[in-house]
Design an enzyme around this catalytic site. Structure first.
Site, PDB file in Angstrom:
ATOM      1  N   LYS A  54       0.736  -1.171  -0.034  1.00  0.00           N
ATOM      2  CA  LYS A  54       0.017   0.150  -0.027  1.00  0.00           C
ATOM      3  C   LYS A  54       0.759   1.187  -0.034  1.00  0.00           C
ATOM      4  O   LYS A  54       0.482   1.990  -0.648  1.00  0.00           O
ATOM      5  CB  LYS A  54      -0.721   0.124   1.198  1.00  0.00           C
ATOM      6  CG  LYS A  54      -2.095  -0.917   1.064  1.00  0.00           C
ATOM      7  CD  LYS A  54      -2.770  -0.944   2.498  1.00  0.00           C
ATOM      8  CE  LYS A  54      -4.085  -1.983   2.414  1.00  0.00           C
ATOM      9  NZ  LYS A  54      -4.486  -2.637   3.821  1.00  0.00           N
ATOM     10  N   GLN A  98      -4.973  -1.448   9.841  1.00  0.00           N
ATOM     11  CA  GLN A  98      -4.728  -2.667   9.272  1.00  0.00           C
ATOM     12  C   GLN A  98      -5.567  -3.875  10.162  1.00  0.00           C
ATOM     13  O   GLN A  98      -5.063  -3.915  11.444  1.00  0.00           O
ATOM     14  CB  GLN A  98      -3.558  -3.012   8.912  1.00  0.00           C
ATOM     15  CG  GLN A  98      -2.929  -4.526   8.157  1.00  0.00           C
ATOM     16  CD  GLN A  98      -3.517  -4.349   6.752  1.00  0.00           C
ATOM     17  OE1 GLN A  98      -3.274  -3.359   5.841  1.00  0.00           O
ATOM     18  NE2 GLN A  98      -4.474  -5.377   6.340  1.00  0.00           N
ATOM     19  N   ASP A 121     -11.298   3.294   4.687  1.00  0.00           N
ATOM     20  CA  ASP A 121     -11.776   1.998   4.592  1.00  0.00           C
ATOM     21  C   ASP A 121     -13.493   1.992   4.722  1.00  0.00           C
ATOM     22  O   ASP A 121     -13.871   0.829   4.263  1.00  0.00           O
ATOM     23  CB  ASP A 121     -11.327   1.264   5.837  1.00  0.00           C
ATOM     24  CG  ASP A 121     -10.233   0.150   5.333  1.00  0.00           C
ATOM     25  OD1 ASP A 121     -10.202   0.015   3.955  1.00  0.00           O
ATOM     26  OD2 ASP A 121      -9.512  -0.470   6.187  1.00  0.00           O
TER      27      ASP A 121
END
Ligand code: NDP
Length: 297
Positions: A54, A98, A121
Site C-alpha cells: 500500500k 490494518q 476504509d
C-alpha cells in the site's frame, strides 16, 4: 470457456493512473498533496506485506504515505492517541488501521475513533449509516472495486438480480448496499441460507465473498451471468507448493458465466486502487474542492 475475463489488474492500473492524474492536478492547482496514513499493530507477516505494498503504491501515484508500525503489545490508549494525532494532522487525508488487530484491542472502538471524513476504509459506523441511507459516504474499498468493475462491464445495473454470498461488514453487507443503490434486486446469502444453489441460479450478478475455496461450482451459475469472485484462499498445489484460488470454481464457472473475475488478478488489485481513490476523494472533500469523476460512487 465462454466467459469473458474481467481483468481487475488492468482496471486497477487504469484507476491508479486516474488517481495519479488527479493528485498531480491537485498539487499543481492548489499545492495540496493527498496523504494516507496506515497503522499496523503487531507482526503478522501478511499484514506487513500488504502495508508495504500500500505504501509503495501510495507514493507511486504521487501521494504522501505515513506508516505507523506498532508493537503487538501496544495498549488501546496508545493506539487511540495515535489516531487522535492523525485525525488532527492536516497532511493526513486518509487513515487506515490494518485489520485484524491483536485480540486485546477492540477493533470497533479503534475504527470508530477515526475521523469519519478520513475513514478511507469506510468502516466507521457513520460511513456505514451514510451508505445504508444512500448518502455520500466513504465506501469500503473491496465492494467499491467490485461495483466499479460491474458498472464498467454492464453500464446500468438497474433491474438485475444480484446475489451476494457472505454477509461480513467489510464485504458482503456494503456490497449489497451498493448493488441496491444501483437498483439491483439484491439477495444477501450466508451460511444459513437454504437452497443456496437455487438462490445463486437466479442471479444475473453473483458476488462470492465467503472464504471457502472453490465453493461455488459452475452448475450454480445462470448461463451468461456475471461472476465477481472476492475470495482469496490459499490451497495446496502439490510438491510443497501453494496457489491462490477464489470462492468460485473458475474452471467450471467460466464455461457457463458471461463474464468472470479471475483469482488472482480480479478483485484483489482493485481494492488497493480504491483505497488510493478514496484518499483523493477524502482530500477533495476536506478542502471543499469538487470531487473527481469516476473515483467513487
Ligand atoms: P468473513 O469470514 O467475515 O465472512 C464470510 C461470510 O461467508 C459470512 O457471512 C458467512 O456466513 C458466509 N459463509 C460461510 N460459509 C458459507 C457457506 N457454506 N455458504 C454460504 N455462506 C457462507 O469473510 P470476509 O467477508 O472478510 O471475506 C470473504 C472472502 O473474501 C475471504 O476469502 C477473504 O480473504 C476475501 N477478501 C478479499 C478481499 C480482496 O481484496 N480481494 C478483501 C476482503 C476479503 P455467516 O455470516 O452466516 O457466518
Amino acid at each position: 470457456m465462454t466467459a469473458s475475463i474481467i481483468d481487475g489488474k488492468a482496471f486497477a492500473a487504469a484507476l491508479r493512473g486516474q488517481v495519479a492524474g488527479h493528485v498531480a492536478a491537485l498539487t499543481a492547482a492548489h499545492g495540496i498533496v493527498p496523504g494516507l496514513a496506515v497503522v499496523l499493530v503487531g507482526d503478522d507477516p501478511a499484514s506487513h506485506v500488504y502495508v508495504r505494498s500500500k505504501g509503495k503504491m501510495t507514493v507511486e501515484v504521487g501521494m504522501r504515505s505515513f506508516e505507523h508500525r506498532l508493537p503487538v503489545d501496544t495498549d488501546e490508549a496508545t493506539l487511540l492517541a495515535l489516531i487522535h494525532q492523525l485525525n488532527n494532522d492536516a497532511q493526513v487525508h486518509g487513515i487506515l488501521v490494518q485489520l485484524p488487530l491483536p485480540d486485546h484491542l477492540n477493533a470497533d472502538l479503534v475504527i470508530n475513533a477515526i475521523d469519519p471524513a478520513k475513514d478511507v476504509d469506510g468502516f466507521h459506523i457513520s460511513n456505514v449509516g451514510l451508505l445504508a441511507t444512500g448518502q455520500k459516504a466513504m465506501v469500503p474499498c473491496t465492494p467499491l472495486g467490485c461495483l466499479l468493475m460491474l458498472r464498467a462491464h454492464h453500464g446500468s445495473l438497474a433491474g438485475m438480480e444480484a446475489v451476494v454470498i457472505g454477509r461480513s461488514n467489510i464485504v458482503g453487507k456494503p456490497m449489497a448496499q451498493l448493488l441496491l443503490g444501483d437498483s439491483c434486486t439484491v439477495t444477501l446469502a450466508h451460511s444459513r441460507t437454504r437452497n443456496l444453489a437455487e438462490v445463486v441460479r437466479r442471479a444475473d450478478i453473483v458476488v462470492a465473498a465467503v472464504g471457502r475455496a472453490q465453493m461455488v461450482p459452475g452448475d450454480w451459475i445462470k448461463p451468461g451471468a456475471t461472476v465477481i469472485d472476492v475470495g482469496i484462499n490459499r490451497v495446496d498445489a502439490g510438491e510443497g507448493k501453494t496457489r491462490l484460488v477464489g470462492d468460485v470454481d473458475f474452471d467450471s464457472a467460466s464455461g457457463v458465466a458471461g463474464a468472470i473475475t479471475p483469482v488472482p488478478g480480479g478483485v484483489g488489485p482493485m481494492t488497493i486502487a480504491c483505497l488510493l481513490a478514496n484518499t483523493v476523494t477524502a482530500c477533495c472533500r476536506a478542502n471543499a474542492l469538487p470531487e473527481p469523476e469516476g473515483l467513487t460512487v
